[in-house]
Motif scaffolding. Structure first.
Motif, short mmCIF file in Angstrom:
data_model
loop_
_atom_site.label_atom_id
_atom_site.label_comp_id
_atom_site.label_asym_id
_atom_site.label_seq_id
_atom_site.Cartn_x
_atom_site.Cartn_y
_atom_site.Cartn_z
N MET A 22 0.86 -1.20 0.00
CA MET A 22 0.00 0.00 0.00
C MET A 22 0.89 1.25 0.00
O MET A 22 1.78 1.40 0.83
CB MET A 22 -0.89 0.02 1.26
N ALA A 23 0.67 2.12 -0.96
CA ALA A 23 1.45 3.35 -1.05
C ALA A 23 1.03 4.30 0.06
O ALA A 23 -0.15 4.53 0.29
CB ALA A 23 1.27 4.01 -2.41
N ARG A 24 2.02 4.88 0.74
CA ARG A 24 1.74 5.79 1.84
C ARG A 24 1.81 7.22 1.33
O ARG A 24 2.84 7.67 0.85
CB ARG A 24 2.75 5.58 2.96
N THR A 25 0.71 7.91 1.43
CA THR A 25 0.62 9.31 1.03
C THR A 25 0.37 10.14 2.28
O THR A 25 -0.08 9.63 3.31
CB THR A 25 -0.52 9.51 0.01
N PRO A 26 0.63 11.44 2.22
CA PRO A 26 0.43 12.27 3.42
C PRO A 26 -0.97 12.22 3.98
O PRO A 26 -1.18 12.45 5.16
CB PRO A 26 0.79 13.67 2.93
N SER A 27 -1.99 11.92 3.14
CA SER A 27 -3.36 11.93 3.62
C SER A 27 -3.89 10.53 3.92
O SER A 27 -5.05 10.39 4.28
CB SER A 27 -4.26 12.60 2.56
N PHE A 68 -4.17 6.63 5.75
CA PHE A 68 -4.15 6.08 7.10
C PHE A 68 -3.37 4.78 7.05
O PHE A 68 -3.63 3.92 6.22
CB PHE A 68 -5.57 5.85 7.60
N TYR A 69 -2.44 4.65 7.98
CA TYR A 69 -1.60 3.46 7.98
C TYR A 69 -1.19 3.16 9.42
O TYR A 69 -0.97 4.08 10.21
CB TYR A 69 -0.36 3.65 7.11
N ALA A 70 -1.11 1.87 9.74
CA ALA A 70 -0.69 1.45 11.08
C ALA A 70 0.19 0.22 10.95
O ALA A 70 -0.12 -0.69 10.17
CB ALA A 70 -1.90 1.16 11.95
N GLU A 71 1.27 0.19 11.73
CA GLU A 71 2.21 -0.93 11.66
C GLU A 71 2.90 -1.11 13.01
O GLU A 71 3.26 -0.12 13.67
CB GLU A 71 3.25 -0.67 10.57
N ILE A 72 3.06 -2.36 13.42
CA ILE A 72 3.78 -2.68 14.65
C ILE A 72 5.27 -2.67 14.36
O ILE A 72 5.74 -3.39 13.48
CB ILE A 72 3.35 -4.05 15.20
N ASP A 73 6.00 -1.84 15.08
CA ASP A 73 7.45 -1.79 14.86
C ASP A 73 8.23 -2.58 15.91
O ASP A 73 9.37 -2.99 15.68
CB ASP A 73 7.95 -0.35 14.79
N ARG A 74 7.63 -2.82 17.07
CA ARG A 74 8.30 -3.60 18.10
C ARG A 74 7.28 -4.05 19.14
O ARG A 74 6.13 -3.61 19.13
CB ARG A 74 9.41 -2.78 18.76
N TYR A 75 7.71 -4.89 20.05
CA TYR A 75 6.87 -5.38 21.15
C TYR A 75 7.69 -5.40 22.42
O TYR A 75 8.91 -5.32 22.41
CB TYR A 75 6.31 -6.77 20.84
N GLU A 76 6.96 -5.52 23.53
CA GLU A 76 7.63 -5.48 24.82
C GLU A 76 6.88 -6.37 25.79
O GLU A 76 5.64 -6.39 25.79
CB GLU A 76 7.67 -4.04 25.34
N ILE A 77 7.61 -7.12 26.62
CA ILE A 77 7.01 -7.95 27.65
C ILE A 77 6.83 -7.09 28.90
O ILE A 77 7.79 -6.52 29.43
CB ILE A 77 7.87 -9.19 27.97
#
Length: 216
Positions: free
Chosen positions: A1-6, A8-17
Motif C-alpha cells: 500500500m502506497a503511503r501518502t500524506p493523507s 491512514f496506515y498502522a504498523e507494529i514496529d516492536r513489542y515489549e514484555i
C-alpha cells in the motif's frame, strides 16, 4: 500500500514484555503470577504489548495495545460486518509464549491484519476503530454500532378498496317535516267540557230532596 500524506496506515514496529508486579511478601501471590503469565484465562499477568506506529492525516503517533485488545476490536468488527469482514486475526493460544520466535511470528501476522484493515475505509471511519488507534474522532466518522446494510426500496402500498357488495344503501332522507298541528281548538273544546261537568256537579249537589245520579 502506497503511503501518502493523507492516507491512514498502522504498523507494529516492536513489542515489549510487561511484567505485572507481585507482592514480594506473599509467596502464594508470586506463584499465581507465574501461572497468570502462562495461562491467559487466569486474567492479568505478564503479557506482550505491541508498539503500533500510526500515520493519520500526515501526522504520526504511537499507541500500545495488547493482543487481547486486538481480539476485542476484531469481535466488534465481526458483529458489524459479519461474513463480509474477510479479515483474519491470529488465533489466541491457551498458553502465552514469550520466546523470540513466537512473538515475532505474531507481530508479523498482526501487521498483515493491520495492513488489510487500513485498506478498508468503511472500517477505518468507524469511531471504535479510530479510538483503538488512539486517533481523535474525525468529523463525519461513523458512530459506534454502525452496521452496513443494504436498504430495500420502499414500495408504496395502494389505498385499500372497500367493497359495497351486500350492503343496503339507505337513500338520503328527502321528506319534509309537517308543521305541528294546531291544538288550540281541542283545548277550547276540553275547556267547554270541564265547564259543563262543573255546572252539572254543582246542580247535583244543590238539588233539594237528596242526591240524584246523573250520567255524563
Amino acid at each position: 500500500m502506497a503511503r501518502t500524506p493523507s492516507s491512514f496506515y498502522a504498523e507494529i514496529d516492536r513489542y515489549e514484555i510487561v511484567e505485572e508486579p507481585a507482592d514480594p511478601e506473599n509467596p502464594l501471590a508470586k506463584g499465581m503470577e507465574v501461572l497468570k503469565a502462562r495461562i491467559p484465562l487466569m486474567g492479568q499477568g505478564s503479557h506482550a504489548e505491541y508498539n503500533i506506529r500510526v500515520q493519520n492525516e500526515g501526522k504520526y503517533h504511537i499507541v500500545r495495545r495488547r493482543f487481547a485488545e486486538f481480539v476485542t476490536l476484531h469481535d466488534f468488527l465481526k458483529r458489524q460486518f459479519g461474513p463480509v469482514l474477510m479479515l483474519e486475526l491470529p488465533k489466541k493460544t491457551p498458553i502465552r509464549y514469550f520466546n523470540q520466535d513466537k512473538l515475532e511470528d505474531r507481530k508479523n501476522a498482526l501487521n498483515v491484519y493491520l495492513k488489510d484493515l487500513c485498506k478498508r475505509k468503511e472500517i477505518v471511519d468507524l469511531v471504535e476503530v479510530q479510538r483503538f488507534f488512539g486517533c481523535q474522532v474525525r468529523p463525519g466518522s461513523v458512530p459506534t454500532g454502525y452496521a452496513p446494510q443494504a436498504q430495500a426500496p420502499q414500495v408504496q402500498q395502494p389505498a385499500p378498496v372497500v367493497s359495497c357488495q351486500g350492503l343496503q344503501m339507505v337513500p338520503p332522507c328527502s321528506a319534509q317535516l309537517s308543521p305541528a298541528p294546531d291544538t288550540s281548538a281541542e283545548l277550547r273544546l276540553s275547556g267547554q267540557r270541564l265547564a259543563s261537568l262543573w255546572f252539572t256537579v254543582t246542580r247535583r249537589m244543590n238539588w233539594p230532596g237528596g242526591t240524584h245520579e246523573v250520567e255524563f
